[in-house]
Design a protein around this motif. Structure first.
Motif, PDB file in Angstrom:
ATOM      1  N   GLU A   1       0.838  -1.196   0.000  1.00 40.44           N
ATOM      2  CA  GLU A   1       0.000   0.000   0.000  1.00 40.44           C
ATOM      3  C   GLU A   1       0.872   1.245   0.000  1.00 40.44           C
ATOM      4  O   GLU A   1       1.990   1.236   0.546  1.00 40.44           O
ATOM      5  N   ARG A   2       0.351   2.307  -0.603  1.00 38.06           N
ATOM      6  CA  ARG A   2       0.974   3.639  -0.598  1.00 38.06           C
ATOM      7  C   ARG A   2       0.090   4.538   0.241  1.00 38.06           C
ATOM      8  O   ARG A   2      -1.117   4.626   0.008  1.00 38.06           O
ATOM      9  N   LEU A   3       0.687   5.233   1.212  1.00 38.37           N
ATOM     10  CA  LEU A   3      -0.082   5.898   2.261  1.00 38.37           C
ATOM     11  C   LEU A   3       0.326   7.368   2.394  1.00 38.37           C
ATOM     12  O   LEU A   3       1.503   7.710   2.287  1.00 38.37           O
ATOM     13  N   ARG A   4      -0.651   8.208   2.650  1.00 41.76           N
ATOM     14  CA  ARG A   4      -0.419   9.652   2.736  1.00 41.76           C
ATOM     15  C   ARG A   4       0.221  10.019   4.079  1.00 41.76           C
ATOM     16  O   ARG A   4      -0.206   9.551   5.146  1.00 41.76           O
ATOM     17  N   VAL A   5       1.234  10.879   4.003  1.00 40.19           N
ATOM     18  CA  VAL A   5       1.924  11.400   5.181  1.00 40.19           C
ATOM     19  C   VAL A   5       1.854  12.922   5.119  1.00 40.19           C
ATOM     20  O   VAL A   5       2.065  13.514   4.053  1.00 40.19           O
TER      21      VAL A   5
ATOM     22  N   THR B   1       5.465   3.945   1.718  1.00 33.96           N
ATOM     23  CA  THR B   1       5.121   2.678   1.086  1.00 33.96           C
ATOM     24  C   THR B   1       5.396   1.557   2.079  1.00 33.96           C
ATOM     25  O   THR B   1       6.419   1.553   2.763  1.00 33.96           O
ATOM     26  N   ARG B   2       4.471   0.631   2.172  1.00 34.19           N
ATOM     27  CA  ARG B   2       4.563  -0.486   3.104  1.00 34.19           C
ATOM     28  C   ARG B   2       4.122  -1.762   2.391  1.00 34.19           C
ATOM     29  O   ARG B   2       3.234  -1.725   1.542  1.00 34.19           O
ATOM     30  N   HIS B   3       4.734  -2.880   2.767  1.00 36.95           N
ATOM     31  CA  HIS B   3       4.174  -4.148   2.319  1.00 36.95           C
ATOM     32  C   HIS B   3       4.227  -5.178   3.438  1.00 36.95           C
ATOM     33  O   HIS B   3       5.107  -5.168   4.302  1.00 36.95           O
ATOM     34  N   LEU B   4       3.216  -6.017   3.428  1.00 37.76           N
ATOM     35  CA  LEU B   4       3.046  -7.078   4.407  1.00 37.76           C
ATOM     36  C   LEU B   4       3.510  -8.367   3.771  1.00 37.76           C
ATOM     37  O   LEU B   4       3.040  -8.745   2.690  1.00 37.76           O
ATOM     38  N   VAL B   5       4.424  -9.044   4.452  1.00 37.61           N
ATOM     39  CA  VAL B   5       5.030 -10.260   3.922  1.00 37.61           C
ATOM     40  C   VAL B   5       4.712 -11.432   4.843  1.00 37.61           C
ATOM     41  O   VAL B   5       4.883 -11.337   6.055  1.00 37.61           O
ATOM     42  N   GLU B   6       4.257 -12.526   4.255  1.00 34.08           N
ATOM     43  CA  GLU B   6       4.124 -13.773   4.991  1.00 34.08           C
ATOM     44  C   GLU B   6       4.768 -14.871   4.151  1.00 34.08           C
ATOM     45  O   GLU B   6       4.395 -15.088   2.996  1.00 34.08           O
ATOM     46  N   ALA B   7       5.780 -15.496   4.719  1.00 31.05           N
ATOM     47  CA  ALA B   7       6.551 -16.503   4.004  1.00 31.05           C
ATOM     48  C   ALA B   7       6.680 -17.750   4.868  1.00 31.05           C
ATOM     49  O   ALA B   7       6.781 -17.667   6.088  1.00 31.05           O
ATOM     50  N   ARG B   8       6.689 -18.907   4.232  1.00 22.63           N
ATOM     51  CA  ARG B   8       6.772 -20.179   4.953  1.00 22.63           C
ATOM     52  C   ARG B   8       8.034 -20.932   4.539  1.00 22.63           C
ATOM     53  O   ARG B   8       8.384 -20.977   3.352  1.00 22.63           O
ATOM     54  N   ARG B   9       8.688 -21.521   5.530  1.00 25.53           N
ATOM     55  CA  ARG B   9       9.808 -22.407   5.201  1.00 25.53           C
ATOM     56  C   ARG B   9       9.265 -23.788   4.858  1.00 25.53           C
ATOM     57  O   ARG B   9       8.465 -24.357   5.600  1.00 25.53           O
TER      58      ARG B   9
END
Length: 265
Positions: A203-207, A256-264
């Motif tokens: 997401e891109r967010l206003r500051v 700018t932020r991103h949410l990451v979910e990763a599995r081994r």
């Protein structure tokens, strides 16, 4: 020079700059900015989402925990189902002391560990590794300390975040600057380390910065934005920005932020 409302413009500028320069920068508590700057929050609610994952974990590691505020909040929401074992790492001495004081009452050890150093833990030690705004995710190390089936869950700063402010002070920056933070590049790096990306949202967010004190404090706190920033080095640009904000209103940028979910595997 006096403004129409009788305020002395030079004294106002100097007072705001001094205020921004005096605020302590330890930890990731941004409550001082209330009323002075605003940032829209990602829709996914990282801290509450982390709490849900902590509630299902047995052994958890929070990497680059800052002052421990986000982990402390999430553990509080995860109780009484918090992991049996939780540890954290932090590399900045001021944050290390703050996180230790905050998290010790929960029985959480905070381990001194530089952001670019290998994680000081055994292979397959954790079923959950988390991080909020790591300077640089060490994908091979994250994969190494995760158990098979374990999850990496994190909120990362994306490419060219708040670059309107960065470029105000440093001038136009090449497109390649911070390109390694692009979600597609992080996906490739994670997969190369043996992790499977099971979730990736951006997401891109206003500051908005409402006064020059907020700008000064932000650049002192988030030191990688304008490396080597000091008030004296950038005083003319700060004064010009102050005058612009007084005349036109808040300085607007976008994070700018991103949410990451990763599995081994």
């Amino acid at each position: 020079m006096k403004k129409d409302d009788g305020r002395d413009e030079s004294a106002l500028f100097e007072g705001l700059v001094a205020e921004g320069a005096a605020v302590p920068t330890e930890g990731w508590d941004f409550s001082w900015f209330e009323g002075r700057a605003t940032e829209a929050r990602p829709s996914w609610g990282y801290a509450m989402s982390l709490a849900a994952r902590l509630a299902g974990a047995d052994a958890a590691l929070d990497v680059q925990t800052g002052g421990g505020e986000v982990l402390d909040f999430a553990l509080g929401r995860a109780a009484p189902k918090a992991p049996v074992l939780t540890v954290a790492t932090e590399g900045w001495p001021a944050n290390l002391a703050k996180a230790t004081a905050l998290l010790r009452p929960r029985g959480i050890a905070v381990v001194a560990n530089a952001e670019d150093a290998p994680l000081p833990f055994a292979d397959a030690a954790f079923d959950l590794v988390s991080s909020r705004h790591p300077v640089r995710p060490l994908w091979n190390e994250i994969a190494r300390v995760l158990r098979p089936g374990g999850i990496y869950f994190a909120q990362h700063v994306g490419p060219r975040s708040v670059f309107e402010l960065v470029e105000y002070f440093l001038g136009p920056q090449p497109e390649g600057v911070s390109a390694d933070r692009r979600p597609d590049r992080e996906r490739a790096a994670a997969e190369a380390a043996g992790l499977e990306i099971v979730g990736l949202r951006a997401e891109r967010l206003r500051v908005e910065f409402h006064d020059i004190a907020a700008v000064v404090h932000f650049l002192r706190k988030v030191v990688w934005m304008v490396p080597g920033f000091t008030v004296e080095a950038y005083r003319p640009r700060l004064r010009a920005l102050h005058e612009r904000m007084e005349a036109e209103g808040p300085f607007v940028a976008h994070s700018t932020r991103h949410l990451v979910e990763a599995r081994r595997g």
